[in-house]
Design a protein around this motif. Structure first.
Motif, PDB file in Angstrom:
ATOM      1  N   ASN A 107       0.833  -1.199   0.000  1.00 28.28           N
ATOM      2  CA  ASN A 107       0.000   0.000   0.000  1.00 28.28           C
ATOM      3  C   ASN A 107       0.872   1.256   0.000  1.00 28.28           C
ATOM      4  OD1 ASN A 107      -2.201   1.836   0.131  1.00 28.28           O
ATOM      5  ND2 ASN A 107      -3.408   0.379   1.307  1.00 28.28           N
ATOM      6  N   VAL A 108       0.233   2.402   0.220  1.00 24.76           N
ATOM      7  CA  VAL A 108       0.855   3.687  -0.084  1.00 24.76           C
ATOM      8  C   VAL A 108       2.050   4.017   0.810  1.00 24.76           C
ATOM      9  CG1 VAL A 108      -0.747   4.971   1.390  1.00 24.76           C
ATOM     10  CG2 VAL A 108       0.358   6.127  -0.520  1.00 24.76           C
ATOM     11  N   HIS A 109       2.020   3.645   2.083  1.00 21.55           N
ATOM     12  CA  HIS A 109       3.088   4.048   2.996  1.00 21.55           C
ATOM     13  C   HIS A 109       4.420   3.437   2.581  1.00 21.55           C
ATOM     14  CE1 HIS A 109       4.640   5.745   6.701  1.00 21.55           C
ATOM     15  NE2 HIS A 109       5.144   4.572   7.041  1.00 21.55           N
ATOM     16  N   VAL A 110       4.428   2.129   2.323  1.00 22.68           N
ATOM     17  CA  VAL A 110       5.685   1.500   1.929  1.00 22.68           C
ATOM     18  C   VAL A 110       6.054   1.849   0.494  1.00 22.68           C
ATOM     19  CG1 VAL A 110       5.306  -0.365   3.566  1.00 22.68           C
ATOM     20  CG2 VAL A 110       4.656  -0.706   1.180  1.00 22.68           C
ATOM     21  N   SER A 111       5.059   2.156  -0.342  1.00 23.73           N
ATOM     22  CA  SER A 111       5.361   2.548  -1.721  1.00 23.73           C
ATOM     23  C   SER A 111       6.082   3.886  -1.765  1.00 23.73           C
ATOM     24  CB  SER A 111       4.073   2.617  -2.555  1.00 23.73           C
ATOM     25  OG  SER A 111       3.525   1.327  -2.746  1.00 23.73           O
ATOM     26  N   SER A 112       5.805   4.767  -0.813  1.00 23.45           N
ATOM     27  CA  SER A 112       6.445   6.076  -0.818  1.00 23.45           C
ATOM     28  C   SER A 112       7.785   6.092  -0.091  1.00 23.45           C
ATOM     29  CB  SER A 112       5.514   7.131  -0.193  1.00 23.45           C
ATOM     30  OG  SER A 112       5.200   6.799   1.150  1.00 23.45           O
ATOM     31  N   LEU A 113       7.966   5.209   0.904  1.00 17.77           N
ATOM     32  CA  LEU A 113       9.199   5.234   1.695  1.00 17.77           C
ATOM     33  C   LEU A 113      10.184   4.132   1.307  1.00 17.77           C
ATOM     34  CD1 LEU A 113       7.818   6.150   5.228  1.00 17.77           C
ATOM     35  CD2 LEU A 113       9.210   7.557   3.714  1.00 17.77           C
ATOM     36  N   GLY A 385       4.656  10.891  -0.085  1.00 15.54           N
ATOM     37  CA  GLY A 385       4.886  10.970  -1.522  1.00 15.54           C
ATOM     38  C   GLY A 385       4.256  12.166  -2.194  1.00 15.54           C
ATOM     39  N   ALA A 386       3.560  13.020  -1.439  1.00 16.40           N
ATOM     40  CA  ALA A 386       2.854  14.161  -2.025  1.00 16.40           C
ATOM     41  C   ALA A 386       3.821  15.303  -2.329  1.00 16.40           C
ATOM     42  CB  ALA A 386       1.770  14.648  -1.068  1.00 16.40           C
ATOM     43  N   PRO A 387       3.518  16.125  -3.333  1.00 20.07           N
ATOM     44  CA  PRO A 387       4.385  17.263  -3.655  1.00 20.07           C
ATOM     45  C   PRO A 387       4.647  18.190  -2.476  1.00 20.07           C
ATOM     46  CG  PRO A 387       2.809  16.899  -5.426  1.00 20.07           C
ATOM     47  CD  PRO A 387       2.414  15.966  -4.306  1.00 20.07           C
ATOM     48  N   ILE A 388       3.671  18.316  -1.580  1.00 16.99           N
ATOM     49  CA  ILE A 388       3.785  19.281  -0.486  1.00 16.99           C
ATOM     50  C   ILE A 388       4.643  18.763   0.672  1.00 16.99           C
ATOM     51  CG2 ILE A 388       1.804  18.500   0.902  1.00 16.99           C
ATOM     52  CD1 ILE A 388       2.542  22.153  -0.059  1.00 16.99           C
TER      53      ILE A 388
END
Length: 548
Positions: A107-113, A385-388
């Motif tokens: 999911n998103v947390h591990v995909s971004s880190l 992973g967001a631009p901000i």
């Protein structure tokens, strides 16, 4: 292989008390349901456990024992940022009791880190980046780990290896319908947001993956830049399946943007009009990117309410965080929605960089002027992973508490410069919520729909005893709860300051999105340099880059 997929509950600030978000809206975990049907299509035995489900126990140990009772060979956790530590605690319990079980996180947390998660949490065996079907199937099939795309894993020497990203699924119609039948209590004990439906029972569907736009606050690391959709016929058949097998009569389409491909919407509406299912549905549109004809067709096809992401009514804030959407376009779109006989729901975010008490009051005034049928205002939580993200982390004038458990859009983890305290933000947030629901316009619209809202009202009455008990608890322990919030400590195992590991394309998108001037992608690409992951046990650095 025997596989158990788990949806963690996340964090409830007051243990032992009802989670009001679940009382108001309990959604089926579509992600693990989709993976379950996919794996079973290829002969694997899959079970699901939803820690937010109607029969889930409250403690880590109890939930872990339920997972262990399924006798799995592999356990997969689908965790957002706020749910990660809850998932980790269950995983650690399983690791201690049954160390031979393979534990996989996605999911998103591990995909971004990325690899930094595996480095800090040795209890986890593998991470699945992005789209999960291909990697999970190959893991279940016993394919060598070095050959599984989208996988981060440890080799025999204990070094972390980052495999290349695999190609996206091109045709989403290849996926079987999610395994709703594996979800205990579905559909009777799952329910859509209160007052957002007229018919019961309800369910959720996702008919696309990704989003063609780049908003400052959105993390797109799972599906990255590609936008894929189900066909109109697949969506129609999926709706009919839910109606005929489960007695579902209302669908919430939880696509990021349901109407991004306009012809797909018209073709689906044509099917639903030619062969009516008697079902209703809600979906999301984009202000300024719709038409009277499309809205009329949606209404004829059974749409009840459409949502619009507006975020703020301050022009500077909108330009910064929701580029391409103007206040005039929002007003026109709401008028079009109502003219078509549809309900309009506005989606807003409170507390992004640049927010002040004045911008919040401006947004509140604007919301009341629109005559919205429903409104949702979330508390801003930065996503890795967001631009901000970089701005929030590095802002010398703001105040960001990087506690993953609180990053669930229910807490003000980030305080912009324009506010003195988070208590000030909470007070202004509560003022606006009360103002909207106490307004004459909303009360008048609500009263006209009392009969249409009968199932929501019945749901409230059914859960009235625990709601009253919780309200009494909160009122009698207000001072202690406020003290607990002020003194809340970081989870002892949670790291702080991990850097997002983004693909070059996403980094370029983020730079372009956050640039104060119009910038071309090729110019943004010049600001990207390679970076090597600085893990303690990393043998193969991830193929990622970082902006400077």
């Amino acid at each position: 292989m025997r596989v158990t997929l788990v949806h963690p509950a996340g964090f409830n600030f007051v243990p032992g008390q009802p989670d009001f978000s679940v009382l108001a809206n309990r959604m089926p975990p579509i992600g693990i349901m989709q993976l379950a049907s996919w794996l079973e299509k290829f002969g694997h035995a899959v079970q699901l456990h939803d820690c937010l489900g109607p029969y889930a126990p409250p403690t880590t140990a109890e939930n872990a024992e339920i997972v262990l009772a399924t006798d799995p060979e592999m356990v997969g956790f689908s965790a957002t940022t706020s749910g990660f530590m809850d998932a980790f605690e269950i995983a650690a319990y399983i690791r201690e009791r049954r160390p031979e079980i393979r534990i996989v996180f996605g999911n998103v947390h591990v995909s971004s880190l990325g690899a930094s998660i595996l480095d800090r949490f040795p209890e986890i065996d593998c991470l699945v980046m992005g789209e999960g079907e291909g990697a999970m199937l190959e893991l279940a099939d016993g394919k060598p780990l070095a050959e599984v795309g989208n996988l981060i894993w440890r080799n025999e020497a204990g070094h972390i290896v980052v495999n290349p990203r695999r190609n996206r699924i091109v045709d989403l119609d290849e996926l079987p319908f999610p395994a709703y039948e594996k979800l205990a209590g579905f559909p009777y004990d799952y329910h859509l947001p209160l007052f957002a439906y007229e018919k019961k029972h309800g369910a959720t569907m996702i008919t696309s993956r990704g989003c063609p736009y780049t908003c400052s606050f959105c993390d797109r690391t799972v599906f990255e830049r590609q936008y894929k959709t189900n066909s109109p016929q697949y969506i129609y058949d999926h709706m009919k399946y839910l109606r005929d097998k489960f007695g579902v009569w209302h669908i919430n389409m939880y696509d990021d943007l349901f109407t991004a491909k306009k012809q797909r919407v018209f073709d689906l509406c044509a099917l639903l009009i030619a062969k009516p299912l008697g079902m209703q549905f809600n979906c999301a549109i984009r202000a300024g990117h719709t038409s009277d004809d499309m809205l009329a067709q949606l209404k004829k096809a059974g749409a009840l309410m459409v949502s619009i992401g507006i975020e703020s009514a301050d022009p500077v804030m909108m330009e910064r965080h929701k580029a391409g959407v103007t206040l005039d376009a929002v007003r026109d779109t709401v008028r079009q929605i109502h003219a078509a006989g549809l309900r309009a729901k506005g989606l807003f975010i409170f507390g992004m960089p640049g927010e002040t008490p004045e911008t919040v009051r401006t947004t509140s005034d604007f919301i009341l002027s629109l005559g919205l049928d429903e409104m949702n205002m979330t508390k801003f939580s930065p996503l890795h992973g967001a631009p901000i993200w970089d701005e929030c982390v590095n802002d010398p004038t703001g105040d960001f508490v990087e506690d993953w458990r609180l990053m669930n859009c229910l807490n003000f983890v980030y305080k912009p410069e324009g506010f003195e305290t988070r208590e000030e933000m909470d007070a202004l947030y509560n003022w606006h919520i009360k103002r909207f629901y106490d307004s004459k316009g909303y009360r008048r619209r609500f009263a006209r729909r009392l009969w249409q809202h009968r199932w929501s009202l019945w749901h409230i009455l059914k859960h009235l005893p625990e709601t009253i008990a919780a309200a009494r608890y909160f009122s009698s322990n207000k001072e202690q709860l406020e003290k607990a919030k002020r003194e809340f400590k970081l989870h002892p195992r949670q790291p702080v300051g991990l850097k997002p590991q983004l693909s070059t394309d996403l980094q370029i998108d983020n730079i372009v999105s956050m640039s104060g001037v119009k910038m071309k992608r090729r110019d943004a690409a010049k600001l990207i340099i390679p970076v090597v992951y600085e893990g303690n046990a990393c043998g193969t650095p991830p193929p990622v880059t970082a902006a400077v």
